[in-house]
Design a protein around this motif. Structure first.
Motif, short mmCIF file in Angstrom:
data_model
loop_
_atom_site.label_atom_id
_atom_site.label_comp_id
_atom_site.label_asym_id
_atom_site.label_seq_id
_atom_site.Cartn_x
_atom_site.Cartn_y
_atom_site.Cartn_z
N ASN A 11 0.83 -1.21 0.00
CA ASN A 11 0.00 0.00 0.00
C ASN A 11 0.86 1.26 0.00
O ASN A 11 0.53 2.25 -0.65
N GLN B 130 -3.59 4.50 -2.19
CA GLN B 130 -4.16 4.28 -0.85
C GLN B 130 -5.25 3.21 -0.89
O GLN B 130 -6.30 3.34 -0.26
N GLN C 296 -6.61 1.96 2.49
CA GLN C 296 -7.56 2.87 3.13
C GLN C 296 -8.93 2.75 2.48
O GLN C 296 -9.96 2.75 3.16
N LYS C 297 -8.95 2.65 1.15
CA LYS C 297 -10.22 2.59 0.43
C LYS C 297 -10.92 1.25 0.63
O LYS C 297 -12.13 1.16 0.43
N ASN D 99 -11.04 0.01 3.51
CA ASN D 99 -11.40 0.12 4.94
C ASN D 99 -10.58 -0.84 5.81
O ASN D 99 -11.08 -1.37 6.81
N PHE E 140 -6.99 -0.05 6.56
CA PHE E 140 -5.75 0.57 7.02
C PHE E 140 -5.68 0.66 8.54
O PHE E 140 -4.66 0.35 9.15
N GLY E 141 -6.78 1.11 9.15
CA GLY E 141 -6.78 1.26 10.60
C GLY E 141 -6.54 -0.04 11.33
O GLY E 141 -5.75 -0.10 12.28
#
Length: 397
Positions: A71, A264, A267-268, A270, A272-273
């Motif tokens: 990523n 990213q 992130q897209k 959902n 990454f966190g």
């Protein structure tokens, strides 16, 4: 201890770290607070395998590391780096300075293995610290495995105040020039692109309706690129040893460029966190081997390594700044981004700008001159160079 209780405890610790970092405006790094609490936990009531018990065994962390680094590669824009080529040169010079000083003076004082383990975490971020920690552990160097994590935890304490000091001096110089009519506003394209990377068209899937580009499809493509990096690494093993994580970074760049991955993508999707949560817990898990006596043994090596590394950054960035006609304060601040990266570089720069002036126009001037090089510097050092450096140096353990 039950799985869910273990998870509640260790995630609460991460929250405490974030809370204190927010309250202190990032002067006290969240990772430092979390590390202190983890150490206290291991020295008192934590089970040794509390992180694995909570559901984060090493194999899960390894999976997340592959996805995260791939990523990272999707974030690289060659156009951004071209616009800020002086910044790239200065950032690389700062890292080179840290390497030269540590490999020369540091080796004489602490030994070559200690220096090899110290360099990537010192000039990089979470991933490079994890690579070196695992490499040291695999080589049977338990204390150095802990040392890699402690370097990562502590480096911000040198980077944050020094960066703030340099940026304040640079900001005052720029304000003086602006108020005398000798400074104009710069274009902010590089800043905008770095903070909010623009969509990259999925050229290879341009005819695919958007409704089919689900989170699972994003994860699938990300996993494919990561697997190809691993596969190439194993095929090259008889000829040359290249860390699959380094290849993940390169393959991520290529995949984004040809339109197989969007920027990213994690992130897209959902993810990454959760990926960052897993890696943070895994790196803090490495502190389970840190006894009080071991921490006392490495404290002087830790301080010495950081001092030597920062000194090397200053000398080499000063020389590069002189040659490229960039102020010594700005050059040093750019090189210091290696100690923390994004988003700390963004936060510190903005806080300095707001502390120097209440005038919106003056703040815009300072932002246009100071923020783009700080963001690009952090991206080059932490995202690109440190991962490659860790992949190379880990082979020497």
């Amino acid at each position: 201890m039950s799985q869910m209780l273990a998870l509640v405890i260790i995630v609460f610790i991460l929250f405490i770290g974030d809370f204190i970092a927010v309250r202190t405006k990032a002067w006290v790094p969240s990772i430092f607070i979390a590390a202190i609490l983890f150490l206290l936990g291991y020295w008192t009531f934590f089970p040794t395998e509390i992180v694995a018990t909570a559901g984060v065994p090493p194999v899960v962390a390894t999976m997340m590391m592959y996805l995260l680094i791939t990523n990272m590669g999707t974030l690289l824009s060659l156009d951004e780096l071209k616009q800020q080529w002086k910044t790239v040169v200065i950032a690389l010079s700062g890292i080179l300075g840290a390497i030269v000083i540590l490999l020369s003076i540091g080796t004489l004082l602490f030994g070559i293995e200690t220096v090899i383990v110290a360099i990537p975490p010192l000039v990089g971020g979470l991933v490079s610290a994890l690579i070196m920690s695992e490499g040291a552990a695999d080589a049977g160097l338990v204390s150095l495995s802990v040392f890699a994590i402690v370097v990562y935890v502590m480096q911000g304490f040198a980077g944050y105040p020094l960066t703030s000091l340099m940026l304040k001096k640079e900001g005052k110089r720029l304000l003086g020039l602006y108020r005398n009519g000798n400074l104009a506003k710069k274009e902010m394209a590089a800043t905008a692109e770095t903070v909010e990377p623009e969509e990259t068209e999925l050229k290879l899937f341009k005819n695919l309706p958007g409704k089919y580009n689900t989170s699972y499809f994003k994860f699938f493509r990300l996993a494919v690129v990561s697997y190809l990096a691993y596969l190439v690494s194993t095929l090259l093993e008889p000829v040359v040893s290249i860390s699959p994580l380094v290849l993940c970074l390169i393959f991520g760049v290529v995949a984004a460029h040809v339109g197989f991955l969007e920027k990213q993508v994690l992130q897209k999707a959902n993810g990454f966190g959760l990926a960052m949560l897993v890696l943070m817990l895994y790196i803090l898990d490495g502190l389970k081997n840190a006894t009080p006596s071991m921490m006392m043994d490495i404290i002087f090596i830790l301080i010495g390594s950081i001092v030597l590394g920062v000194a090397g950054m200053y000398v080499f960035s000063f020389i590069a700044g002189k040659i490229l006609k960039v102020s010594k304060e700005m050059a040093f601040a750019v090189s210091l981004t290696a100690l923390y990266g994004f988003p700390a570089d963004y936060i510190i720069t903005n806080e300095v700008i707001h502390s120097l002036s209440d005038d919106e126009e003056e703040r815009e001037i300072l932002t246009s001159h100071m923020l783009p090089p700080m963001l690009v510097g952090g991206f080059v050092t932490v995202t690109i160079v440190s991962v490659v450096l860790a992949g190379v140096l880990v082979e020497f353990l």
